[in-house]
Enzyme design. Structure first.
Site, PDB file in Angstrom:
ATOM      1  N   ASP A   1      37.092 -94.831  70.858  1.00  0.00           N
ATOM      2  CA  ASP A   1      38.182 -95.803  70.957  1.00  0.00           C
ATOM      3  C   ASP A   1      39.319 -95.127  71.710  1.00  0.00           C
ATOM      4  OD1 ASP A   1      39.473 -94.251  68.507  1.00  0.00           O
ATOM      5  OD2 ASP A   1      40.983 -95.603  69.372  1.00  0.00           O
TER       6      ASP A   1
ATOM      7  N   ASP B   1      41.088 -98.245  61.167  1.00  0.00           N
ATOM      8  CA  ASP B   1      41.528 -96.897  60.845  1.00  0.00           C
ATOM      9  C   ASP B   1      42.259 -96.960  59.505  1.00  0.00           C
ATOM     10  OD1 ASP B   1      43.326 -94.242  62.640  1.00  0.00           O
ATOM     11  OD2 ASP B   1      41.859 -94.213  61.026  1.00  0.00           O
TER      12      ASP B   1
HETATM   13  C1  APQ Z   1      43.287 -97.542  66.096  1.00  0.00           C
HETATM   14  C2  APQ Z   1      43.314 -96.050  66.312  1.00  0.00           C
HETATM   15  C3  APQ Z   1      42.099 -95.387  65.831  1.00  0.00           C
HETATM   16  S1  APQ Z   1      41.901 -93.750  66.225  1.00  0.00           S
HETATM   17  C4  APQ Z   1      43.420 -92.995  65.664  1.00  0.00           C
HETATM   18  C5  APQ Z   1      43.225 -91.492  65.652  1.00  0.00           C
HETATM   19  C6  APQ Z   1      43.297 -90.811  66.846  1.00  0.00           C
HETATM   20  C7  APQ Z   1      43.108 -89.422  66.877  1.00  0.00           C
HETATM   21  N1  APQ Z   1      43.189 -88.765  68.063  1.00  0.00           N
HETATM   22  C8  APQ Z   1      42.821 -88.708  65.709  1.00  0.00           C
HETATM   23  C9  APQ Z   1      42.739 -89.395  64.483  1.00  0.00           C
HETATM   24  C10 APQ Z   1      42.453 -88.711  63.240  1.00  0.00           C
HETATM   25  O1  APQ Z   1      42.275 -87.479  63.173  1.00  0.00           O
HETATM   26  N2  APQ Z   1      42.386 -89.464  62.109  1.00  0.00           N
HETATM   27  C11 APQ Z   1      42.570 -90.809  62.133  1.00  0.00           C
HETATM   28  N3  APQ Z   1      42.469 -91.481  60.957  1.00  0.00           N
HETATM   29  N4  APQ Z   1      42.834 -91.493  63.258  1.00  0.00           N
HETATM   30  C12 APQ Z   1      42.931 -90.801  64.441  1.00  0.00           C
END
Ligand code: APQ
EC number: 2.4.2.29
Length: 366
Positions: free
Chosen positions: A267, A93
């Protein structure tokens, strides 16, 4: 030569898709569940166990790894795969989501986000370019654009501002990523609970011709019905021949309903976090091993499971470990839970193939 990066659809059942992502470090069978390995470790698991339960890919976190042990240090040590002894694909991420949910004194501007570490208060800045640079230093196979995720509920103008900023950041990430054969950068659709903004975001990202698309800004506290409605609106706007990743989702029920709406990758911290809190996922529902009613129960969690943690240990023993706060409790329940999630994905993939086969057979015999 191993595939650079390809996605093949091998079967469909309505909007549900069975597919295969091929990359130099390995293949990802979709629909896929990606265990979260935030700090370069899937908590309470050995990496060979993670592979053993059927995971094709794990997640890493730019935010956590840049703070500790540091992206440049991981690069000097050969990258995240060598560091963590996981030779298969890793998706990272971009860090923005974690900055907004974990760090202190954060300030978001067009340039990026400045913040102080939640660990030691040290100052950092994260631009789209720096996020891609860090993910490159980690040698990440699938890199996420830097985005701004709006917590729901939110005002329409706030959702629009964050969605438009995320689109501009997507362009900058695409430029910074350049052309890296064997790797991919995914865009992230934002737009909150607004159908119009979701469509605008998806269409603009589609025009950037990226290798994959995530649906972000969901699993942030909205009802499941709103999440599913946003998928009904967003997925049809995304290219059918590219993978679709729903970020942060979810429960088994969320996953089933999202696969049925065209999502390929998931995930969620639930299976690993629940395991550390004494909660076991089983075919017959969730079991809270903290509960005293398990103290004398000689039965395993699931005598028919392929996973030793589910098959070879009594509930009484698991209850004892959890109540005694023994590390083995978290290890066995995490192992059970990840095995449950991977078996769920395996069953989903088989069901799509079977349904597609039946549909084809019906066509042939008509
Ligand atoms: C290791 C975690 C990955 S998912 C984290 C995550 C979780 C959720 N629910 C939304 C987002 C989002 O909108 N953007 C980004 N970059 N990450 C999100």
């Amino acid at each position: 030569m191993a595939e650079n990066f390809s996605f093949k659809l091998t079967a469909t059942d309505g909007r549900a898709r069975r597919g295969l992502v091929s990359m130099p470090r390995g293949e990802i069978r979709t629909p896929a569940f990606m265990p979260v390995g935030t700090g370069g470790t899937v908590k309470a698991m050995y990496m060979d166990q993670v592979r053993g339960v059927g995971a094709d890919i794990i997640l890493g976190n730019t935010y956590h790894l840049m703070l500790r042990p540091g992206a440049e240090r991981v690069a000097r040590l050969g990258g995240l795969h060598d560091f963590a002894r996981w030779p298969y694909p890793i998706l990272t991420d971009s860090g923005g989501f974690q900055v907004m949910s974990l760090s202190k004194l954060r300030k978001l501007t067009e340039q990026g986000v400045t913040f102080r570490s939640h660990i030691d208060g040290a100052p950092y800045e994260m631009s789209p370019e720096r996020s891609i640079e860090i993910q490159g230093l980690l040698d990440s196979d699938i890199q996420m654009q830097l985005d701004e995720c709006t917590a729901l509920p939110a005002k329409p103008n706030e959702i629009e501002r964050a969605m438009e900023l995320s689109l501009r950041w997507a362009e900058r990430c695409k430029t910074a990523f350049g052309d890296q054969p064997g790797k991919a950068m995914f865009g992230i659709v934002q737009g909150g609970d607004s159908a119009a903004l979701r469509v605008r975001s998806a269409q603009a990202l589609k025009a950037m011709d990226l290798k994959g698309y995530a649906v972000g800004g969901l699993a942030v506290g909205e009802p499941q019905s709103v999440m599913l409605e946003m998928l009904d609106i967003t997925c049809p706007e995304l290219p059918a021949d590219k993978p679709r990743y729903l970020m942060g989702v979810g429960t088994p029920d969320d996953i089933l309903k999202s696969v049925a709406r065209g999502i390929d990758m998931f995930d969620c911290v639930m299976p690993t976090r629940a395991g550390r809190h004494g909660l076991a996922y089983t075919r017959r529902g969730k079991v809270n091993l903290r509960n005293a009613r398990h103290a004398d129960d000689p039965r395993p969690l699931d005598e028919e499971s392929d996973c030793p943690a589910a098959r070879d240990y009594s509930r009484a023993y698991l209850h004892h470990l959890v109540r005694s706060q023994e590390g083995l409790g978290a290890m066995l329940l995490t192992w059970n839970n990840l095995s449950y999630y991977q078996k769920l994905m395996q069953d989903i993939r088989a069901a799509i193939e079977a349904q597609a086969f039946e549909a084809r057979a019906a066509e042939i015999t008509e």
